[in-house]
Design a protein around this motif. Structure first.
Motif, PDB file in Angstrom:
ATOM      1  N   ALA A  55       0.821  -1.210   0.000  1.00  0.00           N
ATOM      2  CA  ALA A  55       0.000   0.000   0.000  1.00  0.00           C
ATOM      3  C   ALA A  55       0.854   1.259   0.000  1.00  0.00           C
ATOM      4  CB  ALA A  55      -0.933  -0.020   1.205  1.00  0.00           C
ATOM      5  N   ARG A  56       1.946   1.252   0.763  1.00  0.00           N
ATOM      6  CA  ARG A  56       2.819   2.427   0.801  1.00  0.00           C
ATOM      7  C   ARG A  56       3.518   2.635  -0.529  1.00  0.00           C
ATOM      8  NH1 ARG A  56       1.865   4.789   5.296  1.00  0.00           N
ATOM      9  NH2 ARG A  56       2.522   6.628   4.145  1.00  0.00           N
ATOM     10  N   LEU A  59       1.088   4.220  -2.983  1.00  0.00           N
ATOM     11  CA  LEU A  59       0.498   5.513  -2.636  1.00  0.00           C
ATOM     12  C   LEU A  59       0.929   6.649  -3.561  1.00  0.00           C
ATOM     13  CD1 LEU A  59      -1.318   7.080  -0.692  1.00  0.00           C
ATOM     14  CD2 LEU A  59       0.658   7.347   0.827  1.00  0.00           C
ATOM     15  N   TRP A  62      -0.739   6.156  -7.016  1.00  0.00           N
ATOM     16  CA  TRP A  62      -2.194   6.304  -7.071  1.00  0.00           C
ATOM     17  C   TRP A  62      -2.637   7.744  -6.812  1.00  0.00           C
ATOM     18  CZ3 TRP A  62      -6.159   4.476  -9.255  1.00  0.00           C
ATOM     19  CH2 TRP A  62      -7.454   4.665  -8.769  1.00  0.00           C
ATOM     20  N   ARG A  63      -1.976   8.445  -5.897  1.00  0.00           N
ATOM     21  CA  ARG A  63      -2.401   9.818  -5.610  1.00  0.00           C
ATOM     22  C   ARG A  63      -2.127  10.737  -6.793  1.00  0.00           C
ATOM     23  NH1 ARG A  63       0.711  13.603  -1.505  1.00  0.00           N
ATOM     24  NH2 ARG A  63      -0.395  15.076  -2.838  1.00  0.00           N
ATOM     25  N   GLY A 146      -3.207   8.931   3.277  1.00  0.00           N
ATOM     26  CA  GLY A 146      -2.113   7.968   3.139  1.00  0.00           C
ATOM     27  C   GLY A 146      -2.621   6.548   3.017  1.00  0.00           C
ATOM     28  N   VAL A 147      -2.095   5.660   3.842  1.00  0.00           N
ATOM     29  CA  VAL A 147      -2.538   4.262   3.866  1.00  0.00           C
ATOM     30  C   VAL A 147      -3.664   4.152   4.888  1.00  0.00           C
ATOM     31  CG1 VAL A 147      -1.896   1.877   4.374  1.00  0.00           C
ATOM     32  CG2 VAL A 147      -0.290   3.375   3.181  1.00  0.00           C
ATOM     33  N   ASN A 173      -6.123   7.702  -1.555  1.00  0.00           N
ATOM     34  CA  ASN A 173      -5.449   6.865  -0.570  1.00  0.00           C
ATOM     35  C   ASN A 173      -5.275   5.448  -1.096  1.00  0.00           C
ATOM     36  OD1 ASN A 173      -5.654   8.750   1.933  1.00  0.00           O
ATOM     37  ND2 ASN A 173      -7.731   8.678   1.119  1.00  0.00           N
ATOM     38  N   THR A 174      -4.447   4.679  -0.439  1.00  0.00           N
ATOM     39  CA  THR A 174      -4.426   3.236  -0.637  1.00  0.00           C
ATOM     40  C   THR A 174      -5.082   2.592   0.574  1.00  0.00           C
ATOM     41  OG1 THR A 174      -2.165   3.135   0.222  1.00  0.00           O
ATOM     42  CG2 THR A 174      -2.453   3.240  -2.176  1.00  0.00           C
ATOM     43  N   VAL A 203      -2.923  -0.791  -4.441  1.00  0.00           N
ATOM     44  CA  VAL A 203      -3.896   0.252  -4.101  1.00  0.00           C
ATOM     45  C   VAL A 203      -4.944  -0.286  -3.128  1.00  0.00           C
ATOM     46  CG1 VAL A 203      -5.732   1.753  -4.997  1.00  0.00           C
ATOM     47  CG2 VAL A 203      -3.547   1.579  -6.203  1.00  0.00           C
TER      48      VAL A 203
END
Length: 500
Positions: A55-56, A59, A62-63, A146-147, A173-174, A203
């Motif tokens: 997820a990090r 991030l 995706w953002r 964020g996550v 966010n993820t 994601v």
């Protein structure tokens, strides 16, 4: 994927299905039959770490995807859910127990959540004000937190995860989801749909498990926000522990929802509203009406028709036509609910309808409790104060609307309440004075649609920003305010222009 008795579920991490590294697993059973549907792994810290890392890593990617493209992705998610809505509904019924009609309604609300999140190009907009001082402008923009992670309960396997997931990713966010280990199968289908969207790897992630994963999420430094739905004691633990690690938290807890019946209520409509509220999903809703407060002569007008309608409800396997009330989620829940009825009777309540043995002639492995009405309940009884989370309705008498409001306000819960009346002045007073976040007027289940927040109060909610609606965008974004002044005239020169 089709569920079989020997199937061991996988996690979904970094854009791929993956087995949990832990060896322990639990049976997922059909509460109507006792049949084992699958095995759910009890993932460990290593599995959670893998999801957080994924997820990090996703991030920043995706953002930077435009908000319009993120919205279009959600349109694709909506189409996928619509395409498989019957699969989702049948999964809900099979693993959780509610009737197929109720499950279809839940899936419809799931899709509604995605539809609300599709409005993100509008709802995520900031604000700007020109000339807050001479030639100085100020603007506020929203950026992802964020996550984000969600820990969700068993009673809405499709909908409650989607109180959070679409809004979180719409805002950039993820996301990591931990479904209830009692009902993990429905989200397996949802994530099959998500996999088809072609999101950047990481994601959206799914980690199955129990307490170890919950505690790991609360403590993990790589998770920025936690959403939780469950019992009040656990909600408080989640809120306090996650907040200690600096996370943004929304924790939705238990409820004891009251329905006030005034003497002038339209009784046939009122009975229908009470039945749907108290016994829909076998009472396993945080918005279930579990206490009826009759004001004055309303008790004698209401009770005969309510008892007759309750006795007419068909108990059975929720997949079968004509069934009104399915099983509760497990045999442990069945036994706990029966014990609550025993305690209510021992305290002095009268069982106007007794469902303790109603399911004894059904499937031997079934977790059935029939709809139950306890009359003569007083506000001080435990059955009137504590969350039973089953098809048990307590009837309390009040002499006036003021007394009814006092009874409600004395509860430590403040999730939802309803009033049944044709008196507008009574409604005005009730909605103004009652200490609950969601209010129904001649509506038994006052759960807001996706475009409005789910606004529990007191021990029913810990946090500042509620689930879905406009609050979801607030929760899943951080505000950044920029104050600007430009000295150049825009021609590349001037006393304050500096060229690097």
């Amino acid at each position: 994927m089709s569920a079989t008795a020997t199937r061991l579920l996988h996690n979904y991490v970094g854009g791929a299905w993956a087995p949990a590294s832990a060896g322990d697993a639990l049976d997922v059973t059909n509460p109507a039959t006792g049949e084992v549907l699958a095995r759910v792994p009890l993932s460990n810290a290593a599995d959670l770490d893998a999801a957080v890392r994924a997820a990090r890593a996703a991030l920043p990617v995706w953002r930077d995807v435009s908000v319009i493209e993120r919205a279009r992705t959600l349109f694709g998610l909506r189409a996928g859910l619509e395409r498989r809505k019957e699969d989702l509904a049948r999964s809900v019924t099979t693993e959780m127990g509610k009737t197929i009609v109720d499950a279809r309604a839940e899936v419809a609300r799931t899709i509604e959540m995605v539809e609300a999140a599709c409005a993100i190009p509008t709802t995520m907009q900031g604000r700007i004000l020109e000339d807050v001082s001479r030639n100085v402008d100020c603007e506020t923009v929203r950026q992802p937190v964020g996550v984000c992670a969600a820990i969700v309960p068993f009673n809405f396997p499709a909908m409650v995860p989607f109180w959070f997931l679409p809004f979180a990713i719409a805002c950039g966010n993820t996301f990591i989801l931990k479904p209830s280990e009692q009902v993990p199968l429905t989200q397996q289908i949802a994530f099959e749909i998500i996999e088809e969207l072609g999101l950047p790897a990481g994601v959206v992630n799914l980690v199955n498990g129990g307490r170890e994963i919950v505690e790991g999420m609360l403590d993990h430094e790589g998770i920025d926000a936690i959403s939780f739905v469950g019992s009040a004691p656990v909600a408080r633990l989640v809120y306090e522990r996650a907040a200690k690690t600096g996370k943004r938290v929304q924790a939705l807890g238990g409820a004891k929802n009251h329905m006030v019946i005034m003497p002038d209520a339209v009784m046939d409509k009122t009975v229908s509203g009470i039945i749907a509220s108290a016994f829909g999903a076998a009472g396993q809703r945080c918005m279930a009406g579990s206490v009826v407060i009759t004001v004055g002569k309303a008790h004698d007008r209401l009770l005969p028709d309510l008892v007759e309608a309750t006795r007419a409800l068909a108990l059975g396997d929720g997949t079968e036509d004509g069934v009104d009330v399915g099983p509760v989620v497990s045999c442990e829940a069945r036994d706990r609910i029966r014990d609550w009825i025993d305690r209510g009777v021992a305290a002095g309540a009268t069982p106007a309808v007794d469902g303790r043995e109603a399911g004894d002639g059904l499937a031997p492995g079934g977790a059935f409790v029939g709809p139950t009405i306890l009359d003569g309940v007083t506000p001080d009884m435990d059955i009137a104060q504590e969350e039973v989370f089953g098809p048990v309705l307590a009837i309390v008498r009040a002499g006036s609307l003021d007394e009814a409001v006092e009874i409600i306000n004395a509860s430590r819960f403040g999730n939802g309440t309803s009033i049944f009346t044709e008196n507008g002045a009574a409604v005005r007073r009730f909605r103004h004075d009652v200490q609950a976040g969601m209010i129904g007027v001649n509506i038994g289940v006052a759960a807001p649609v996706a475009f409005f927040p789910f606004t529990g109060w007191k021990d029913s909610f810990l946090g500042d920003l509620h689930a879905h609606g406009t609050d979801a965008v607030e929760f899943f974004t951080r505000k950044k305010t920029v104050t600007s002044r430009w000295f150049s005239d825009g021609q590349g020169h001037g006393s304050y222009f500096v060229e690097s």
